[in-house]
Design an enzyme around this catalytic site. Structure first.
Site, mmCIF file in Angstrom:
data_model
loop_
_atom_site.group_PDB
_atom_site.id
_atom_site.type_symbol
_atom_site.label_atom_id
_atom_site.label_comp_id
_atom_site.label_asym_id
_atom_site.label_seq_id
_atom_site.Cartn_x
_atom_site.Cartn_y
_atom_site.Cartn_z
ATOM 1 N N LEU A 477 0.814 -1.205 0.000
ATOM 2 C CA LEU A 477 0.000 0.000 0.000
ATOM 3 C C LEU A 477 0.858 1.269 0.000
ATOM 4 C CD1 LEU A 477 -2.691 -1.009 2.658
ATOM 5 C CD2 LEU A 477 -3.095 -0.687 0.206
ATOM 6 N N SER A 550 1.375 -1.477 -7.343
ATOM 7 C CA SER A 550 0.976 -2.596 -8.218
ATOM 8 C C SER A 550 -0.139 -3.416 -7.565
ATOM 9 C CB SER A 550 2.176 -3.475 -8.563
ATOM 10 O OG SER A 550 2.942 -3.828 -7.429
#
Length: 640
Positions: A477, A550
Site C-alpha cells: 500500500l 501494483s
C-alpha cells in the site's frame, strides 16, 4: 369490462396473425410477500380485462361449490393441485392477457422465502414489475428483499399495488403510511416506483376500473399503470454481442451458431472472438426460414438465432463472444459482483465455483467477501461467509481470461450465475469498479518482428558482475515504506559492489509513463511497461528494484511472466491504518475527502500477494531490520 382492441372474429386468419404481431408485448413479473394476494390480483386482472379462456371462470366457480368453499380468484392462476392444498404459489408461472393497449406476459413469482430462486428467474425475464403489499400487514422484510432483488436484476419500472384495502375499510391514512415507507426504501436503493396504487383484488377496486370506495385516490388503475410502461429498449442499437452456442459442419462449411443478444451484424463485418482475440470477416449469414429452408440474409439483428461462416478457418468454440472490434467486451480475470446467494452451503472465501456467462463456463474462486448487504435497512457488515438468501458484494477471480460486460453498460450480458456441484447456487451482476479491462494488455499488435538473441549468456554476465541479475519487485500500500526500503537497499547493494537500480513509481511517470493517468487501465499499463523494462534490466545482469503499489495480482503475474525465474516478489506489509497514520504525501487525506479518485486501499482495491518470496512487515519492524532482511535475501538468492 375492458375489451381487447383486436376483434379476431372480424378478420381473416392472416390478418389476425398480423394484428397480433404488431401489438407490443410487455413482460411483467408479479412479486410480493406470501399471502399478500398476488394470485388473487392476477386472477381478477384476467377476468376484468376479458382475457380468461371461455368457461374458465365457470369451471373454477363449480369447483369451489363442490368443495364447499367460497370462490377463490387465485385458483384462476394456481393450476397446480399442490398450490391449492398449500395455499402458496411454489413455481413461476407465465400466462398471457390483453388490454386495449398491448399484449402482456405476466410472470407470477413465488413470494415464500424458500422459493426466491424462482422469483429471480421470473424477474430476469421481465421488462417491469408489479409488487404487491398487504394493506393490513404493511411493508414486510420480504417486501424489502423483493424490492432489492428487482433492483439487483436491473428492473427500473415498478408499480406497487397496496392490496386488501377492503380489509382496512379503504382508509387513506393507512395507504399513505405504506406508500411513504416503501417509496423511501425503493428510492434509497435507486428504484423509483412509478405508481403506488391502493387496490382490493378480491372486490375489483382499482384493477381495471376506478374504485368508488376510494374516491380520494386520483391515480391510475393497475391496468392503466401497466399500459404506461415501456417494453425494454431494443438492443439492436447496442454493441454487438453474439455468444457462440456451437459450431456445426455442413459439407465444406463450418457454421458458427448462436443467438444475437444485442446489436446487429452484416456480411463483410470483421468480428473479434473473445477471449481468444482472434479475428475474421463474416462470409455469410445462415438463417432458417419459416418454410423450413436455409436462407442467406445479408444482415441479422438482436433476438435472432443465426449461423455465420467466416472468410478464414480460425478456431472458434462454444462460449466465445463475438463482437465488432471497436466495441468488444471487457477481458479480465477478476471482477467485482453483487451477488444473491441461494446455495445450500454458505459461500466462502477460497472456494471454487463454476461460473456461467451467457454460453461461457469457467471455474472461478471467491477472492474476497467485501460486505454483506442487509436488504431491510441497506446496512453493510463484514462476514467470513455468505449465507443462503443473503446479498453480498464479492470479488471473483478466474485462472483464465473472461469476456464480460459491466451490468451498467449491458444488462443482458452483465449477469452471471454460479454453480456449486450441479446446482445453480447464486446469481448476480458484474461491476468492473476499480479493475481494469486487460484486453490491450494481452493483445500483441506488432507483426513481422523477430526477437534478437544476445551473444552473451546470463551466466557470463553473472560471473562478470559477481551476482545474478533479477527483479526484486516491492509491492504494498501507499505509505507502507516501499520507496524508503528500495532506495536504502540500492545504496547497501552498491556499497557491496553489486549492480542495482531503483525503478520508482513517481520517477517512471515523469518519463517512460508520463502519458498515463490513474484509471484502472492506465495503472495496469503502467505496471506492464515497468515489468517489461525490469525484465530487460535482469537480462543485462543488473538487479532491478521496483517500488510500485501494483495493486492487481494479474499485473504482477504479467511482470513475473516477463522476467521468468528471475522475478522475486516482496510484499511490504503494513495495514491500512498504519499507512494512513504515516501518509507521507498527504494522499490518504485527499482520498478520504474525494480529491483523489480510485485511490488504492480507499476507493480502489489492493490484492495482496498470494505467495510472495519474501514478506517484510514495516508495521512491526523498524527500517534497519527491514533493509537487513532484504539484503540477506539478495545475498542468498542472487549470489553466483
Amino acid at each position: 369490462m375492458t375489451k381487447t382492441s383486436v376483434n379476431l372474429a372480424a378478420v381473416n386468419t392472416d390478418d389476425a396473425a398480423l394484428a397480433q404481431r404488431v401489438r407490443d408485448l410487455l413482460r411483467i413479473v408479479i412479486v410480493g410477500h406470501v399471502d399478500h394476494g398476488k394470485s388473487t390480483l392476477v386472477g381478477r386482472l384476467f377476468h376484468d380485462t376479458g382475457s380468461l379462456p371461455e368457461g374458465k371462470y365457470e369451471a373454477i366457480q363449480a369447483m369451489c361449490e363442490r368443495r364447499g368453499m367460497p370462490f377463490e380468484w387465485a385458483f384462476l392462476m394456481d393450476a397446480m393441485q399442490a398450490e391449492r392444498d398449500q395455499g402458496i404459489t411454489i413455481d413461476t408461472s407465465q400466462i398471457w392477457f390483453k388490454t386495449d393497449q398491448r399484449d402482456y406476459t405476466i410472470i407470477d413469482a413465488p413470494g415464500h422465502k424458500e422459493f426466491l430462486k424462482n422469483m429471480i428467474t421470473g424477474a430476469a425475464q421481465s421488462d417491469a414489475a408489479l409488487l404487491i403489499i398487504d394493506a393490513a400487514e404493511g411493508v414486510r422484510e420480504q417486501s424489502r428483499r423483493h424490492g432489492y432483488l428487482l433492483h439487483l436484476m436491473g428492473i427500473r419500472q415498478v408499480a406497487v399495488a397496496v392490496n386488501k384495502m377492503d380489509m382496512v375499510d379503504y382508509e387513506q391514512e393507512q395507504f399513505n403510511l405504506i406508500e411513504e415507507e416503501y417509496r423511501d426504501y425503493l428510492t434509497s436503493i435507486g428504484v423509483t416506483p412509478t405508481f403506488v396504487i391502493p387496490v382490493s383484488a378480491r372486490e375489483g377496486d382499482n384493477i381495471a376500473e376506478q374504485s368508488t370506495n376510494m374516491a380520494w385516490y386520483k391515480g391510475p388503475t393497475v391496468v392503466k399503470a401497466l399500459d404506461s410502461f415501456l417494453p425494454s429498449a431494443p438492443t439492436v442499437d447496442q454493441a454487438l454481442r453474439f455468444p457462440i452456442q456451437d459450431v456445426y459442419k455442413f459439407d465444406t462449411r463450418r457454421i458458427i451458431a448462436g443467438r444475437l443478444e444485442a446489436g446487429s451484424l452484416n456480411v463483410g463485418d470483421t468480428l473479434v472472438f473473445s477471449p481468444s482475440n482472434k479475428r475474421a470477416k463474416v462470409a455469410s449469414i445462415e438463417g432458417w426460414s419459416s418454410k423450413g429452408e436455409f436462407e442467406n440474409p445479408q444482415t441479422a439483428q438482436a433476438g435472432e438465432s443465426i449461423g455465420v461462416t467466416l472468410d478464414e478457418q480460425i478456431f472458434v468454440e462454444r462460449g466465445d463472444m463475438a463482437s465488432h472490434v471497436e466495441e468488444a467486451p471487457i477481458e479480465t480475470d477478476v471482477f467485482r459482483a453483487r451477488l444473491f446467494w441461494l446455495g445450500k452451503e454458505p459461500l466462502t472465501v477460497g472456494k471454487t465455483y463454476k461460473i456461467k456467462l451467457n454460453t461461457f463456463e469457467a471455474r472461478v474462486q471467491v477472492q474476497e467477501i467485501e460486505r454483506i448487504i442487509d436488504t431491510t435497512d441497506l446496512s453493510a457488515t463484514d462476514a467470513g461467509q455468505v449465507e443462503r438468501n443473503q446479498v453480498a458484494e464479492i470479488v471473483l477471480r478466474s485462472k483464465r481470461m473472461l469476456a464480460l460486460d459491466s451490468f451498467v453498460d449491458s444488462p443482458r450480458t452483465g449477469r452471471f450465475v454460479l454453480i456449486d456441484g450441479y446446482d445453480i447456487s447464486g446469481g448476480g451482476i458484474i461491476s468492473m469498479e476499480g479493475y481494469a479491462d486487460q484486453r490491450d494488455l494481452i493483445t500483441q499488435k506488432s507483426t513481422n518482428i523477430t526477437k534478437v538473441e544476445h551473444g552473451i549468456t546470463l551466466d557470463a554476465r553473472a560471473v562478470r558482475n559477481g551476482h545474478k541479475g533479477g527483479v526484486l519487485w516491492l509491492t504494498g500500500l501507499s505509505g507502507a515504506g516501499k520507496s524508503t526500503l528500495a532506495v536504502e537497499l540500492e545504496k547497501r547493494l552498491f556499497e557491496k559492489g553489486m549492480n542495482a537500480f531503483v525503478l520508482d513509481g513517481d520517477n517512471v511517470r515523469h518519463g517512460l509513463n508520463a502519458n498515463l493517468g490513474f484509471s484502472p487501465e492506465d495503472r495496469a499499463e503502467n505496471i506492464r511497461r515497468v515489468g517489461e523494462v525490469s525484465a530487460l534490466f535482469a537480462q543485462s545482469g543488473a538487479i532491478a528494484i521496483t517500488s510500485f503499489i501494483s495493486p492487481y495480482r494479474s499485473d504482477r503475474d504479467r511482470a513475473r511472466e516477463a522476467a521468468g525465474e528471475h522475478f522475486h516478489e516482496v510484499y511490504v506489509a503494513a495495514d491500512l491504518e498504519t499507512c494512513e497514520e504515516r501518509d507521507p504525501k498527504g494522499l490518504y487525506k485527499k482520498a478520504r475527502t474525494g480529491e483523489i479518485k480510485e485511490f488504492t486501499g480507499v476507493s480502489a482495491p489492493y490484492e495482496a500477494p498470494d505467495a510472495p518470496q519474501l514478506t517484510v512487515d514495516t508495521s512491526t519492524c523498524d527500517i534497519e531490520d527491514c533493509v537487513q532482511q532484504l539484503v540477506d535475501y539478495v545475498e542468498a538468492k542472487f549470489g553466483v
